[in-house]
Design a protein around this motif. Structure first.
Motif, PDB file in Angstrom:
ATOM      1  N   SER A 128     -65.092   2.330  37.626  1.00  0.00           N
ATOM      2  CA  SER A 128     -65.991   2.327  38.780  1.00  0.00           C
ATOM      3  C   SER A 128     -65.532   3.418  39.755  1.00  0.00           C
ATOM      4  CB  SER A 128     -65.965   0.958  39.456  1.00  0.00           C
ATOM      5  OG  SER A 128     -64.641   0.632  39.878  1.00  0.00           O
ATOM      6  N   TRP A 129     -66.356   3.666  40.773  1.00  0.00           N
ATOM      7  CA  TRP A 129     -66.049   4.775  41.680  1.00  0.00           C
ATOM      8  C   TRP A 129     -64.715   4.582  42.370  1.00  0.00           C
ATOM      9  CZ3 TRP A 129     -65.006   4.157  46.784  1.00  0.00           C
ATOM     10  CH2 TRP A 129     -65.382   2.938  47.376  1.00  0.00           C
ATOM     11  N   TRP A 130     -64.394   3.336  42.727  1.00  0.00           N
ATOM     12  CA  TRP A 130     -63.161   3.111  43.478  1.00  0.00           C
ATOM     13  C   TRP A 130     -61.925   3.190  42.585  1.00  0.00           C
ATOM     14  CZ3 TRP A 130     -59.960  -0.967  42.262  1.00  0.00           C
ATOM     15  CH2 TRP A 130     -60.500  -2.007  41.519  1.00  0.00           C
ATOM     16  N   GLU A 131     -62.126   3.186  41.280  1.00  0.00           N
ATOM     17  CA  GLU A 131     -61.008   3.386  40.354  1.00  0.00           C
ATOM     18  C   GLU A 131     -60.783   4.866  40.057  1.00  0.00           C
ATOM     19  OE1 GLU A 131     -60.797   0.025  37.126  1.00  0.00           O
ATOM     20  OE2 GLU A 131     -62.915   0.440  37.557  1.00  0.00           O
ATOM     21  N   ASN A 132     -61.622   5.711  40.655  1.00  0.00           N
ATOM     22  CA  ASN A 132     -61.557   7.152  40.409  1.00  0.00           C
ATOM     23  C   ASN A 132     -61.130   7.946  41.629  1.00  0.00           C
ATOM     24  OD1 ASN A 132     -61.935   8.316  37.861  1.00  0.00           O
ATOM     25  ND2 ASN A 132     -64.090   7.685  37.805  1.00  0.00           N
ATOM     26  N   VAL A 133     -60.730   7.284  42.681  1.00  0.00           N
ATOM     27  CA  VAL A 133     -60.294   7.985  43.885  1.00  0.00           C
ATOM     28  C   VAL A 133     -58.923   8.616  43.625  1.00  0.00           C
ATOM     29  CG1 VAL A 133     -59.749   7.786  46.337  1.00  0.00           C
ATOM     30  CG2 VAL A 133     -61.550   6.351  45.321  1.00  0.00           C
ATOM     31  N   PRO A 134     -58.798   9.930  43.768  1.00  0.00           N
ATOM     32  CA  PRO A 134     -57.534  10.598  43.444  1.00  0.00           C
ATOM     33  C   PRO A 134     -56.331   9.971  44.155  1.00  0.00           C
ATOM     34  CG  PRO A 134     -59.246  12.211  43.846  1.00  0.00           C
ATOM     35  CD  PRO A 134     -59.819  10.881  44.221  1.00  0.00           C
ATOM     36  N   TRP A 153     -54.720   5.127  41.692  1.00  0.00           N
ATOM     37  CA  TRP A 153     -53.537   4.919  40.847  1.00  0.00           C
ATOM     38  C   TRP A 153     -52.538   3.983  41.540  1.00  0.00           C
ATOM     39  CZ3 TRP A 153     -48.238   6.284  40.933  1.00  0.00           C
ATOM     40  CH2 TRP A 153     -47.585   6.207  39.692  1.00  0.00           C
ATOM     41  N   VAL A 154     -52.361   4.182  42.832  1.00  0.00           N
ATOM     42  CA  VAL A 154     -51.452   3.330  43.596  1.00  0.00           C
ATOM     43  C   VAL A 154     -52.034   1.924  43.751  1.00  0.00           C
ATOM     44  CG1 VAL A 154     -50.327   2.992  45.826  1.00  0.00           C
ATOM     45  CG2 VAL A 154     -50.458   5.283  44.831  1.00  0.00           C
ATOM     46  N   ALA A 155     -53.334   1.848  44.089  1.00  0.00           N
ATOM     47  CA  ALA A 155     -53.974   0.542  44.312  1.00  0.00           C
ATOM     48  C   ALA A 155     -53.973  -0.309  43.044  1.00  0.00           C
ATOM     49  CB  ALA A 155     -55.402   0.744  44.819  1.00  0.00           C
ATOM     50  N   LEU A 156     -54.134   0.343  41.906  1.00  0.00           N
ATOM     51  CA  LEU A 156     -54.151  -0.372  40.631  1.00  0.00           C
ATOM     52  C   LEU A 156     -52.753  -0.603  40.075  1.00  0.00           C
ATOM     53  CD1 LEU A 156     -57.156   1.496  38.950  1.00  0.00           C
ATOM     54  CD2 LEU A 156     -57.131  -0.898  39.684  1.00  0.00           C
ATOM     55  N   ARG A 157     -51.755  -0.157  40.829  1.00  0.00           N
ATOM     56  CA  ARG A 157     -50.360  -0.285  40.409  1.00  0.00           C
ATOM     57  C   ARG A 157     -50.108   0.359  39.052  1.00  0.00           C
ATOM     58  NH1 ARG A 157     -48.826  -6.480  42.430  1.00  0.00           N
ATOM     59  NH2 ARG A 157     -49.397  -6.139  44.631  1.00  0.00           N
ATOM     60  N   ALA A 158     -50.784   1.503  38.881  1.00  0.00           N
ATOM     61  CA  ALA A 158     -50.597   2.334  37.685  1.00  0.00           C
ATOM     62  C   ALA A 158     -50.967   1.610  36.396  1.00  0.00           C
ATOM     63  CB  ALA A 158     -49.160   2.841  37.606  1.00  0.00           C
ATOM     64  N   ARG A 159     -51.939   0.692  36.483  1.00  0.00           N
ATOM     65  CA  ARG A 159     -52.373  -0.033  35.287  1.00  0.00           C
ATOM     66  C   ARG A 159     -53.899  -0.109  35.241  1.00  0.00           C
ATOM     67  NH1 ARG A 159     -48.570  -2.522  32.327  1.00  0.00           N
ATOM     68  NH2 ARG A 159     -46.461  -2.652  33.206  1.00  0.00           N
ATOM     69  N   CYS A 160     -54.441  -0.078  34.041  1.00  0.00           N
ATOM     70  CA  CYS A 160     -55.882  -0.237  33.857  1.00  0.00           C
ATOM     71  C   CYS A 160     -56.297  -1.625  34.335  1.00  0.00           C
ATOM     72  CB  CYS A 160     -56.256  -0.045  32.386  1.00  0.00           C
ATOM     73  SG  CYS A 160     -57.979  -0.451  31.998  1.00  0.00           S
ATOM     74  N   ARG A 161     -57.396  -1.714  35.067  1.00  0.00           N
ATOM     75  CA  ARG A 161     -57.838  -2.993  35.611  1.00  0.00           C
ATOM     76  C   ARG A 161     -58.279  -3.951  34.502  1.00  0.00           C
ATOM     77  NH1 ARG A 161     -62.900  -4.861  37.842  1.00  0.00           N
ATOM     78  NH2 ARG A 161     -63.829  -2.842  37.373  1.00  0.00           N
ATOM     79  N   ALA A 162     -58.744  -3.393  33.369  1.00  0.00           N
ATOM     80  CA  ALA A 162     -59.249  -4.239  32.287  1.00  0.00           C
ATOM     81  C   ALA A 162     -58.161  -4.666  31.307  1.00  0.00           C
ATOM     82  CB  ALA A 162     -60.368  -3.505  31.542  1.00  0.00           C
ATOM     83  N   CYS A 163     -57.469  -3.692  30.715  1.00  0.00           N
ATOM     84  CA  CYS A 163     -56.487  -4.032  29.678  1.00  0.00           C
ATOM     85  C   CYS A 163     -55.067  -4.160  30.210  1.00  0.00           C
ATOM     86  CB  CYS A 163     -56.525  -2.988  28.555  1.00  0.00           C
ATOM     87  SG  CYS A 163     -55.998  -1.326  29.056  1.00  0.00           S
ATOM     88  N   ARG A 164     -54.844  -3.756  31.459  1.00  0.00           N
ATOM     89  CA  ARG A 164     -53.541  -3.859  32.124  1.00  0.00           C
ATOM     90  C   ARG A 164     -52.454  -2.989  31.494  1.00  0.00           C
ATOM     91  NH1 ARG A 164     -54.383  -4.414  36.637  1.00  0.00           N
ATOM     92  NH2 ARG A 164     -52.202  -4.998  37.000  1.00  0.00           N
ATOM     93  N   PRO A 172     -52.091  11.166  38.089  1.00  0.00           N
ATOM     94  CA  PRO A 172     -51.877  11.445  39.516  1.00  0.00           C
ATOM     95  C   PRO A 172     -51.093  12.734  39.749  1.00  0.00           C
ATOM     96  CG  PRO A 172     -50.439   9.667  38.801  1.00  0.00           C
ATOM     97  CD  PRO A 172     -51.418   9.905  37.680  1.00  0.00           C
ATOM     98  N   LEU A 173     -50.211  13.119  38.813  1.00  0.00           N
ATOM     99  CA  LEU A 173     -49.452  14.355  38.981  1.00  0.00           C
ATOM    100  C   LEU A 173     -50.362  15.575  38.904  1.00  0.00           C
ATOM    101  CD1 LEU A 173     -46.136  13.715  36.990  1.00  0.00           C
ATOM    102  CD2 LEU A 173     -46.511  13.682  39.471  1.00  0.00           C
TER     103      LEU A 173
END
Length: 274
Positions: A58-64, A68-79, A87-88
């Motif tokens: 989704s759009w909020w999962e694509n914010v540069p 990455w920080v908000a999702l704690r560096a994990r995919c929201r679906a498969c973790r 991010p680098l």
């Protein structure tokens, strides 16, 4: 002097910050380019998705950076972990855009070298991944970079600060570096590929537009950096003399040295040895 659209330190700082933010966004797109172009996939569609589980972002999962920080560096679906490279790449592109803007001001020159920087990041990582420099990225740059630097040359000439010589010098430099790498590819085919040859012409144009010093320093730095890196790999046993080590990333790193510090380093060299 090269005309700038903004005057004053405050305006320049603001422009630099905005360039950095734009770079973050472009960096997010470069992640798509780096993943899809070598696989022959479109960079426009479908929408970005997790490469492991296929979850459409989704759009909020694509914010540069922020996503990455908000999702704690994990995919929201498969973790599963999100590769640190993403991010680098965004951060590196943002920093590079900011540096280019600060160095050249708000000009077509800055636009040309920001574009070239974005291309460099994509090409370097693709070359490391698949040992290839895609024509679909390199060849269009033969149009974009000369057009932008040509526009800046015309602006400078109209302002009376220069003539059209930078363009002629750029063409001479492009042909010279292209010919050098072409001969090297024939003499040592295991060390140079045609992708390196094509890239050399593009880098030769951009560096020579800035001056002979940036061209010489940029070309020399590529072999210096690449040689040091290869030597370290050989000494540590992580590579052998028969290992295929991509040279494209070092050509691009050397070009960056030439762009940012080529004039100063060449002037210092001339002062010492003349």
């Amino acid at each position: 002097m090269i005309p700038e659209l903004l005057d004053g330190t405050s305006a320049r700082i603001l422009a630099t910050i905005l360039a950095g933010v734009l770079g973050l966004v472009i960096g997010s797109f470069l992640n798509v380019v780096i993943w899809r172009v070598p696989r022959g996939e479109s960079v426009v569609s479908p929408s970005s998705a997790c490469p492991r589980c296929g979850h459409t972002l989704s759009w909020w999962e694509n914010v540069p950076l922020i996503s990455w920080v908000a999702l704690r560096a994990r995919c929201r679906a498969c973790r599963l972990p999100i590769n640190l490279r993403y991010p680098l790449v965004e951060l590196a592109t943002g920093v590079l855009f900011a540096l280019v803007l600060w160095h050249f001001g708000v000009t077509f020159t800055a636009l040309a070298f920001a574009y070239l920087g974005a291309v460099a990041i994509a090409l370097a990582l693709i070359d490391l991944d698949v040992h290839r420099l895609p024509d679909s990225i390199v060849l269009p740059s033969y149009i974009v970079v000369p057009v932008l630097l040509g526009a800046q040359t015309l602006i400078d000439a109209h302002a009376g600060s220069s003539e059209l010589w930078p363009l002629w010098r750029a063409l001479i430099g492009a042909a010279s570096l292209f010919a050098f790498y072409f001969v090297a590819a024939i003499v040592y085919p295991g060390g140079m590929g045609l992708g390196d040859v094509k890239l050399a012409g593009l880098l030769g144009f951009a560096l020579s537009w800035l001056g002979w010093g940036p061209l010489i320093i940029g070309a020399f730095s590529a072999f210096l950096l690449g040689g040091v890196f290869s030597g370290v790999l050989l000494l540590t046993g992580r590579a052998s003399r028969k290992s295929g080590i991509p040279f494209g990333p070092w050509m691009l790193a050397g070009a960056m040295v030439g762009v940012m510090w080529g004039r100063a380093l060449w002037s210092s060299y001339l002062q010492i040895f003349t």
